[in-house]
Scaffold this motif. Structure first.
Motif, PDB file in Angstrom:
ATOM      1  N   GLY A  16     -21.140  -3.049 -21.166  1.00  0.00           N
ATOM      2  CA  GLY A  16     -21.148  -1.600 -21.008  1.00  0.00           C
ATOM      3  C   GLY A  16     -19.773  -0.968 -21.068  1.00  0.00           C
ATOM      4  N   TYR A  17     -18.728  -1.778 -21.087  1.00  0.00           N
ATOM      5  CA  TYR A  17     -17.350  -1.273 -21.166  1.00  0.00           C
ATOM      6  C   TYR A  17     -16.734  -1.758 -22.467  1.00  0.00           C
ATOM      7  N   ASP A  18     -16.109  -0.840 -23.201  1.00  0.00           N
ATOM      8  CA  ASP A  18     -15.576  -1.166 -24.520  1.00  0.00           C
ATOM      9  C   ASP A  18     -14.177  -1.763 -24.463  1.00  0.00           C
ATOM     10  N   VAL A  19     -13.555  -1.822 -23.273  1.00  0.00           N
ATOM     11  CA  VAL A  19     -12.213  -2.398 -23.113  1.00  0.00           C
ATOM     12  C   VAL A  19     -12.230  -3.356 -21.918  1.00  0.00           C
ATOM     13  N   PRO A  20     -11.292  -4.308 -21.885  1.00  0.00           N
ATOM     14  CA  PRO A  20     -11.183  -5.169 -20.696  1.00  0.00           C
ATOM     15  C   PRO A  20     -10.897  -4.318 -19.456  1.00  0.00           C
ATOM     16  N   VAL A  21     -11.430  -4.732 -18.322  1.00  0.00           N
ATOM     17  CA  VAL A  21     -11.338  -3.904 -17.122  1.00  0.00           C
ATOM     18  C   VAL A  21     -10.826  -4.720 -15.935  1.00  0.00           C
ATOM     19  N   ILE A  22     -10.421  -3.965 -14.897  1.00  0.00           N
ATOM     20  CA  ILE A  22      -9.999  -4.507 -13.607  1.00  0.00           C
ATOM     21  C   ILE A  22     -10.860  -3.842 -12.535  1.00  0.00           C
ATOM     22  N   ASN A  23     -11.147  -4.570 -11.473  1.00  0.00           N
ATOM     23  CA  ASN A  23     -11.887  -3.983 -10.358  1.00  0.00           C
ATOM     24  C   ASN A  23     -10.930  -3.146  -9.514  1.00  0.00           C
ATOM     25  N   GLU A  24     -11.069  -1.829  -9.565  1.00  0.00           N
ATOM     26  CA  GLU A  24     -10.171  -0.924  -8.840  1.00  0.00           C
ATOM     27  C   GLU A  24     -10.277  -1.100  -7.332  1.00  0.00           C
ATOM     28  N   ARG A  25     -11.428  -1.517  -6.843  1.00  0.00           N
ATOM     29  CA  ARG A  25     -11.570  -1.720  -5.390  1.00  0.00           C
ATOM     30  C   ARG A  25     -10.650  -2.856  -4.925  1.00  0.00           C
ATOM     31  N   GLU A  26     -10.543  -3.912  -5.720  1.00  0.00           N
ATOM     32  CA  GLU A  26      -9.614  -4.992  -5.395  1.00  0.00           C
ATOM     33  C   GLU A  26      -8.177  -4.487  -5.413  1.00  0.00           C
ATOM     34  N   ALA A  27      -7.838  -3.699  -6.445  1.00  0.00           N
ATOM     35  CA  ALA A  27      -6.471  -3.203  -6.583  1.00  0.00           C
ATOM     36  C   ALA A  27      -6.093  -2.293  -5.416  1.00  0.00           C
ATOM     37  N   ARG A  28      -7.025  -1.436  -4.989  1.00  0.00           N
ATOM     38  CA  ARG A  28      -6.744  -0.540  -3.865  1.00  0.00           C
ATOM     39  C   ARG A  28      -6.589  -1.318  -2.569  1.00  0.00           C
ATOM     40  N   ALA A  29      -7.444  -2.313  -2.361  1.00  0.00           N
ATOM     41  CA  ALA A  29      -7.333  -3.134  -1.157  1.00  0.00           C
ATOM     42  C   ALA A  29      -6.006  -3.891  -1.142  1.00  0.00           C
ATOM     43  N   ALA A  30      -5.612  -4.433  -2.292  1.00  0.00           N
ATOM     44  CA  ALA A  30      -4.342  -5.152  -2.389  1.00  0.00           C
ATOM     45  C   ALA A  30      -3.166  -4.220  -2.136  1.00  0.00           C
ATOM     46  N   ALA A  31      -3.241  -2.986  -2.648  1.00  0.00           N
ATOM     47  CA  ALA A  31      -2.169  -2.011  -2.418  1.00  0.00           C
ATOM     48  C   ALA A  31      -2.034  -1.704  -0.931  1.00  0.00           C
ATOM     49  N   GLY A  32      -3.176  -1.597  -0.243  1.00  0.00           N
ATOM     50  CA  GLY A  32      -3.131  -1.352   1.197  1.00  0.00           C
ATOM     51  C   GLY A  32      -2.502  -2.509   1.946  1.00  0.00           C
ATOM     52  N   ILE A  33      -2.825  -3.730   1.548  1.00  0.00           N
ATOM     53  CA  ILE A  33      -2.251  -4.916   2.190  1.00  0.00           C
ATOM     54  C   ILE A  33      -0.739  -4.949   1.977  1.00  0.00           C
ATOM     55  N   LEU A  34      -0.294  -4.691   0.755  1.00  0.00           N
ATOM     56  CA  LEU A  34       1.138  -4.697   0.464  1.00  0.00           C
ATOM     57  C   LEU A  34       1.860  -3.561   1.179  1.00  0.00           C
ATOM     58  N   PHE A  35       1.198  -2.412   1.317  1.00  0.00           N
ATOM     59  CA  PHE A  35       1.812  -1.298   2.038  1.00  0.00           C
ATOM     60  C   PHE A  35       2.089  -1.683   3.485  1.00  0.00           C
ATOM     61  N   VAL A  36       1.144  -2.357   4.115  1.00  0.00           N
ATOM     62  CA  VAL A  36       1.346  -2.803   5.503  1.00  0.00           C
ATOM     63  C   VAL A  36       2.547  -3.748   5.589  1.00  0.00           C
ATOM     64  N   GLY A  37       2.650  -4.684   4.640  1.00  0.00           N
ATOM     65  CA  GLY A  37       3.787  -5.603   4.624  1.00  0.00           C
ATOM     66  C   GLY A  37       5.109  -4.881   4.444  1.00  0.00           C
ATOM     67  N   ALA A  38       5.147  -3.924   3.501  1.00  0.00           N
ATOM     68  CA  ALA A  38       6.374  -3.153   3.270  1.00  0.00           C
ATOM     69  C   ALA A  38       6.739  -2.327   4.499  1.00  0.00           C
ATOM     70  N   PHE A  39       5.741  -1.749   5.140  1.00  0.00           N
ATOM     71  CA  PHE A  39       5.984  -0.933   6.333  1.00  0.00           C
ATOM     72  C   PHE A  39       6.542  -1.791   7.470  1.00  0.00           C
ATOM     73  N   LEU A  40       5.981  -2.978   7.664  1.00  0.00           N
ATOM     74  CA  LEU A  40       6.484  -3.868   8.706  1.00  0.00           C
ATOM     75  C   LEU A  40       7.920  -4.300   8.415  1.00  0.00           C
ATOM     76  N   GLY A  41       8.219  -4.575   7.144  1.00  0.00           N
ATOM     77  CA  GLY A  41       9.575  -4.951   6.776  1.00  0.00           C
ATOM     78  C   GLY A  41      10.563  -3.828   7.041  1.00  0.00           C
ATOM     79  N   LEU A  42      10.171  -2.593   6.701  1.00  0.00           N
ATOM     80  CA  LEU A  42      11.059  -1.446   6.914  1.00  0.00           C
ATOM     81  C   LEU A  42      11.289  -1.194   8.399  1.00  0.00           C
ATOM     82  N   THR A  43      10.221  -1.227   9.193  1.00  0.00           N
ATOM     83  CA  THR A  43      10.370  -0.966  10.622  1.00  0.00           C
ATOM     84  C   THR A  43      11.164  -2.076  11.307  1.00  0.00           C
ATOM     85  N   ASN A  44      10.998  -3.328  10.860  1.00  0.00           N
ATOM     86  CA  ASN A  44      11.812  -4.406  11.413  1.00  0.00           C
ATOM     87  C   ASN A  44      13.286  -4.203  11.119  1.00  0.00           C
ATOM     88  N   GLY A  45      13.578  -3.770   9.897  1.00  0.00           N
ATOM     89  CA  GLY A  45      14.966  -3.540   9.528  1.00  0.00           C
ATOM     90  C   GLY A  45      15.589  -2.383  10.282  1.00  0.00           C
TER      91      GLY A  45
END
Length: 246
Positions: A16-45
Motif C-alpha cells: 500500500g506504500y509506493d516508497v520504503p517506510v519507517i515506523n514513525e511511532r518507533e522514531a518518536r519513542a526513540a527521540a523521547g528516550i534520547l531527549f531524556v539522556g541528553a537532559f540528564l547529561g546537561l543537568t549533570n554538567g
C-alpha cells in the motif's frame, strides 16, 4: 535478495506504500528516550560540574545516529522505541526524508563526540549545539515535528510523500485544528509568558552555576555590563588595599 543487499536496503517495504517506510511511532519513542539522556547529561554538567554522563551519552548518540543512516533496523534507540510501542498500530512515513534528518543529526553528533570525549573543550557554543539537538528531539517526540524532514522537503525538487503527521499531503484543517480569536489571544499570552519566564529565570535569579552566569552576562545591556565591570574593578581595588594593610 542476498543477505548483503537486504542489509543495505533502506526502510521497510509495506503493502500500500509506493516508497520504503519507517515506523514513525518507533522514531518518536526513540527521540523521547534520547531527549531524556541528553537532559540528564546537561543537568549533570550544570549542577554537578561533571561531564562523565555526557561523554557516555554523546558516544552512544553518535554511534546510534550513524547506524540510523546506515541501517535503522539495527539502531539501538529505535529498537528501544520499538519495544515500548510494539503493541501500537504503526504510523508509516517515508524512509528517505527520515534518513536525511538522521544524517543531519549524525553531522552534529561526531564533532560533539570529538570535543566532549576525545578533546574535552566545553564552551557556550557547544552547549548551544547540545540545546539545539535537545530541541529537535523534543519537537519530534512531543509534536511529531521532524525539522530535518522539512529541510529535505525544501531542497528536494520532487515533494516527498508520507511525511510525519501527513504534512506533505495538501489538505484543509478540521475545525478542531483551528484557532478562534479568544484561543489566539490565550496562545499569544502563553508564548509570551514562557519566553519572559525563561528570560527572568536566566537574568534575575541568583547565580548558581557557571552556565547561568555566562547566559546572564550574555543577556545584559551595555549599561548593565558597564556597571558589572565597574563593580569588578572596585572589588579588585578593595582586595589590593586589603593586601597592602598586611
Amino acid at each position: 535478495m542476498s543477505k548483503l543487499a537486504e542489509f543495505f536496503s533502506y526502510g521497510e517495504k509495506v503493502p500500500g506504500y509506493d516508497v520504503p517506510v519507517i515506523n514513525e511511532r518507533e522514531a518518536r519513542a526513540a527521540a523521547g528516550i534520547l531527549f531524556v539522556g541528553a537532559f540528564l547529561g546537561l543537568t549533570n554538567g550544570v549542577m554537578l560540574g561533571t561531564a562523565v554522563f555526557s561523554k557516555y551519552f554523546v558516544t552512544f548518540f553518535a554511534l546510534d545516529f550513524t547506524m540510523r543512516v546506515i541501517q535503522p533496523r539495527y539502531a539501538p534507540s529505535l529498537l528501544l522505541g520499538r519495544f515500548f510501542v510494539q503493541n501500537q498500530t504503526p504510523e508509516y512515513v517515508g524512509a528517505a526524508q527520515k534518513r536525511f534528518a538522521w544524517l543531519l543529526g549524525m553531522i552534529l553528533a561526531w564533532p560533539m563526540f570529538y570535543y566532549l570525549v576525545i578533546d574535552f573543550q566545553p564552551n557556550p557554543i557547544k552547549v548551544l549545539v547540545c540545546l539545539i539537538c535537545m530541541a529537535l528531539l523534543f519537537f519530534e517526540s512531543a509534536f511529531s515535528v521532524c525539522v530535518g524532514c522539512k529541510i529535505y522537503q525544501l531542497i528536494k525538487k520532487e515533494a516527498p510523500s508520507h511525511c510525519p503527521g501527513g504534512v506533505c499531503e495538501i489538505r484543509t484543517k478540521d475545525p478542531i485544528q483551528r484557532f478562534d480569536p479568544v484561543q489566539k489571544v490565550i496562545l499569544a499570552l502563553t508564548v509570551f509568558a514562557i519566553f519572559y519566564g525563561t528570560y527572568a529565570y536566566m537574568t534575575k535569579l541568583e547565580d548558581r552555576t557557571a552556565l547561568v552566569k555566562k547566559l546572564k552576562v550574555m543577556m545584559m545591556s551595555e549599561e548593565e555590563l558597564q556597571k558589572l565591570e565597574e563593580a569588578a574593578y572596585q572589588k579588585e581595588l578593595e582586595e589590593f588595599d586589603n593586601d597592602d594593610d598586611f
